[in-house]
Design an enzyme around this catalytic site. Structure first.
Site, PDB file in Angstrom:
ATOM      1  N   TYR A  18      -1.689  -0.700  10.492  1.00  0.00           N
ATOM      2  CA  TYR A  18      -1.917  -1.278   9.156  1.00  0.00           C
ATOM      3  C   TYR A  18      -0.795  -0.821   8.221  1.00  0.00           C
ATOM      4  O   TYR A  18      -0.236  -1.612   7.457  1.00  0.00           O
ATOM      5  CB  TYR A  18      -3.287  -0.820   8.640  1.00  0.00           C
ATOM      6  CG  TYR A  18      -3.512  -1.009   7.161  1.00  0.00           C
ATOM      7  CD1 TYR A  18      -3.989  -2.222   6.662  1.00  0.00           C
ATOM      8  CD2 TYR A  18      -3.267   0.030   6.250  1.00  0.00           C
ATOM      9  CE1 TYR A  18      -4.198  -2.392   5.296  1.00  0.00           C
ATOM     10  CE2 TYR A  18      -3.474  -0.135   4.893  1.00  0.00           C
ATOM     11  CZ  TYR A  18      -3.943  -1.344   4.419  1.00  0.00           C
ATOM     12  OH  TYR A  18      -4.147  -1.513   3.077  1.00  0.00           O
ATOM     13  N   SER A  39       0.854  -1.203   0.000  1.00  0.00           N
ATOM     14  CA  SER A  39       0.000   0.000   0.000  1.00  0.00           C
ATOM     15  C   SER A  39       0.879   1.239   0.000  1.00  0.00           C
ATOM     16  O   SER A  39       1.994   1.218   0.542  1.00  0.00           O
ATOM     17  CB  SER A  39      -0.881   0.019   1.259  1.00  0.00           C
ATOM     18  OG  SER A  39      -1.550   1.254   1.374  1.00  0.00           O
TER      19      SER A  39
HETATM   20  P1  NAP Z   1     -12.077  -5.374  -0.725  1.00  0.00           P
HETATM   21  O1  NAP Z   1     -12.650  -4.747  -1.945  1.00  0.00           O
HETATM   22  O2  NAP Z   1     -12.782  -5.130   0.566  1.00  0.00           O
HETATM   23  O3  NAP Z   1     -11.970  -6.943  -1.009  1.00  0.00           O
HETATM   24  C1  NAP Z   1     -11.472  -7.787  -0.048  1.00  0.00           C
HETATM   25  C2  NAP Z   1     -11.467  -9.217  -0.606  1.00  0.00           C
HETATM   26  O4  NAP Z   1     -10.720 -10.007   0.293  1.00  0.00           O
HETATM   27  C3  NAP Z   1     -12.805  -9.869  -0.722  1.00  0.00           C
HETATM   28  O5  NAP Z   1     -12.810 -10.695  -1.879  1.00  0.00           O
HETATM   29  C4  NAP Z   1     -12.919 -10.717   0.549  1.00  0.00           C
HETATM   30  O6  NAP Z   1     -13.844 -11.772   0.316  1.00  0.00           O
HETATM   31  C5  NAP Z   1     -11.471 -11.145   0.711  1.00  0.00           C
HETATM   32  N1  NAP Z   1     -10.966 -11.421   2.055  1.00  0.00           N
HETATM   33  C6  NAP Z   1     -11.062 -10.630   3.149  1.00  0.00           C
HETATM   34  N2  NAP Z   1     -10.404 -11.193   4.188  1.00  0.00           N
HETATM   35  C7  NAP Z   1      -9.870 -12.361   3.732  1.00  0.00           C
HETATM   36  C8  NAP Z   1      -9.090 -13.382   4.325  1.00  0.00           C
HETATM   37  N3  NAP Z   1      -8.727 -13.339   5.619  1.00  0.00           N
HETATM   38  N4  NAP Z   1      -8.733 -14.448   3.565  1.00  0.00           N
HETATM   39  C9  NAP Z   1      -9.096 -14.510   2.267  1.00  0.00           C
HETATM   40  N5  NAP Z   1      -9.842 -13.579   1.652  1.00  0.00           N
HETATM   41  C10 NAP Z   1     -10.230 -12.511   2.375  1.00  0.00           C
HETATM   42  O7  NAP Z   1     -10.554  -4.921  -0.481  1.00  0.00           O
HETATM   43  P2  NAP Z   1      -9.510  -4.166  -1.444  1.00  0.00           P
HETATM   44  O8  NAP Z   1      -9.596  -2.705  -1.208  1.00  0.00           O
HETATM   45  O9  NAP Z   1      -9.639  -4.699  -2.808  1.00  0.00           O
HETATM   46  O10 NAP Z   1      -8.125  -4.617  -0.787  1.00  0.00           O
HETATM   47  C11 NAP Z   1      -7.305  -5.628  -1.372  1.00  0.00           C
HETATM   48  C12 NAP Z   1      -5.859  -5.378  -0.998  1.00  0.00           C
HETATM   49  O11 NAP Z   1      -5.452  -4.100  -1.469  1.00  0.00           O
HETATM   50  C13 NAP Z   1      -5.552  -5.396   0.489  1.00  0.00           C
HETATM   51  O12 NAP Z   1      -4.281  -6.008   0.682  1.00  0.00           O
HETATM   52  C14 NAP Z   1      -5.456  -3.929   0.861  1.00  0.00           C
HETATM   53  O13 NAP Z   1      -4.636  -3.717   1.984  1.00  0.00           O
HETATM   54  C15 NAP Z   1      -4.815  -3.400  -0.400  1.00  0.00           C
HETATM   55  N6  NAP Z   1      -4.959  -1.963  -0.597  1.00  0.00           N
HETATM   56  C16 NAP Z   1      -6.201  -1.410  -0.812  1.00  0.00           C
HETATM   57  C17 NAP Z   1      -6.313  -0.040  -1.020  1.00  0.00           C
HETATM   58  C18 NAP Z   1      -7.628   0.634  -1.311  1.00  0.00           C
HETATM   59  O14 NAP Z   1      -7.659   1.870  -1.337  1.00  0.00           O
HETATM   60  N7  NAP Z   1      -8.691  -0.095  -1.549  1.00  0.00           N
HETATM   61  C19 NAP Z   1      -5.160   0.758  -0.982  1.00  0.00           C
HETATM   62  C20 NAP Z   1      -3.923   0.165  -0.753  1.00  0.00           C
HETATM   63  C21 NAP Z   1      -3.841  -1.202  -0.568  1.00  0.00           C
HETATM   64  P3  NAP Z   1     -14.565 -12.615   1.521  1.00  0.00           P
HETATM   65  O15 NAP Z   1     -15.348 -11.631   2.328  1.00  0.00           O
HETATM   66  O16 NAP Z   1     -15.406 -13.628   0.796  1.00  0.00           O
HETATM   67  O17 NAP Z   1     -13.439 -13.243   2.268  1.00  0.00           O
END
Ligand code: NAP
Length: 257
Positions: A162, A149
């Site tokens: 985090y 991130s």
């Molecule tokens: P998201 O849209 O909320 O999606 C999360 C996904 O992870 C869902 O498919 C969820 O499905 C699954 N999940 C959650 N906990 C899990 C676990 N313990 N084991 C396996 N699957 C799990 O999240 P996102 O924003 O795409 O984030 C994805 C990654 O990008 C993360 O590493 C986050 O830190 C990183 N990131 C995000 C942002 C941002 O702005 N969005 C910025 C920087 C980094 P289920 O509920 O079915 O498990």
């Protein structure tokens, strides 16, 4: 949204890719992009219903998709994810470790032991454990990407621990690259702010959202397709001389010198 017309490359034809936490958001965007570039894609997350829906959605785009439930902190589910993939496809060419949790917005001096443990367990320890489970099945020339991130470079208020866990992934990327070379390249992608469920408490607040947009040089939030494109590059032969690096995909938010 990326589609087969826009993504004409077939850099990943014949490759077998696993993306953890890939039933929505950035993980799903990555799975879709890898699939559109020709990879067979294994999607996973904690809930069977979400896995089934993601597989159906990818298949509707003509992608060879397969789904396995896997909570990344569950050892038997990690093993099952790798075994089912190998039973079906014979090997793993691409592994994207995307799962993360953000259980608390408390400051570092107030955050509970429980929240600290969860941040370590899901965001750092399980990343290592997923790679341990995949390691025996990684092919020659394989590629791993860890999703870090922008917060790993610039800790955000309310996201302090985090952010530190994401900083750990920058080091983990380098350490794994050293251990797994030359057979496997290991790189990272550090997304900026992307409007997903995970970030909705930030991006759905108009004042916070416009504050984030104004911090970017490109004056917009990121998209899941921006992240998928960066991952597809890193796992392709176009990046065959890149390992141990993390690419910041954050629209120009200050990250380093
Ligand atoms: P998201 O849209 O909320 O999606 C999360 C996904 O992870 C869902 O498919 C969820 O499905 C699954 N999940 C959650 N906990 C899990 C676990 N313990 N084991 C396996 N699957 C799990 O999240 P996102 O924003 O795409 O984030 C994805 C990654 O990008 C993360 O590493 C986050 O830190 C990183 N990131 C995000 C942002 C941002 O702005 N969005 C910025 C920087 C980094 P289920 O509920 O079915 O498990």
């Amino acid at each position: 949204m990326a589609d087969r017309v826009a993504v004409e490359a077939s850099r990943l034809r014949g490759k077998v890719a696993i993306v953890t936490a890939s039933t929505q958001g950035i993980g799903f965007g990555i799975a879709r992009r890898l699939g559109l570039e020709g990879a067979s894609v294994v999607v996973s997350s904690r809930k069977q219903k979400n896995v089934d829906e993601a597989v159906a959605s990818l298949k509707s785009l003509g992608i060879d998709a397969f789904g396995v439930v896997c909570h990344v902190s569950d050892a038997s589910q990690r093993q099952n994810l790798m075994q089912k993939t190998v039973d079906k496809y014979g090997r793993i060419d691409i592994l994207v470790s995307n799962a993360a949790s953000n259980p608390s917005v408390d400051t570092l001096v107030e955050i509970s032991d429980k929240a600290l443990d969860k941040l370590w367990e899901v965001n750092v320890k399980a990343t290592v454990q997923v790679i341990q489970a995949a390691a025996p099945h990684l092919s020659e020339g394989s590629s791993i990407v860890l999703i870090s991130s922008i917060a790993g470079y610039n800790p955000s208020a309310g996201l302090a621990m985090y952010s530190v866990a994401k900083t750990a992934l920058l080091g983990l990327t380098k350490a794994l690259a050293m251990e797994l070379a030359p057979k496997t390249r290991v790189n990272g992608v550090a997304p900026g702010f992307v409007p997903t469920h995970f970030a909705s408490y930030l991006t759905e607040n108009e004042a916070i959202r416009s504050g984030i947009e104004s911090q970017t040089l490109l004056k917009r939030l990121g998209t899941v397709d921006d992240m998928g494109a960066a991952v597809a590059f890193l796992v392709s032969s176009d990046a065959s001389y890149i390992t141990g690096e993390t690419i910041v995909v954050a629209g120009g938010i200050q990250s380093r010198l």
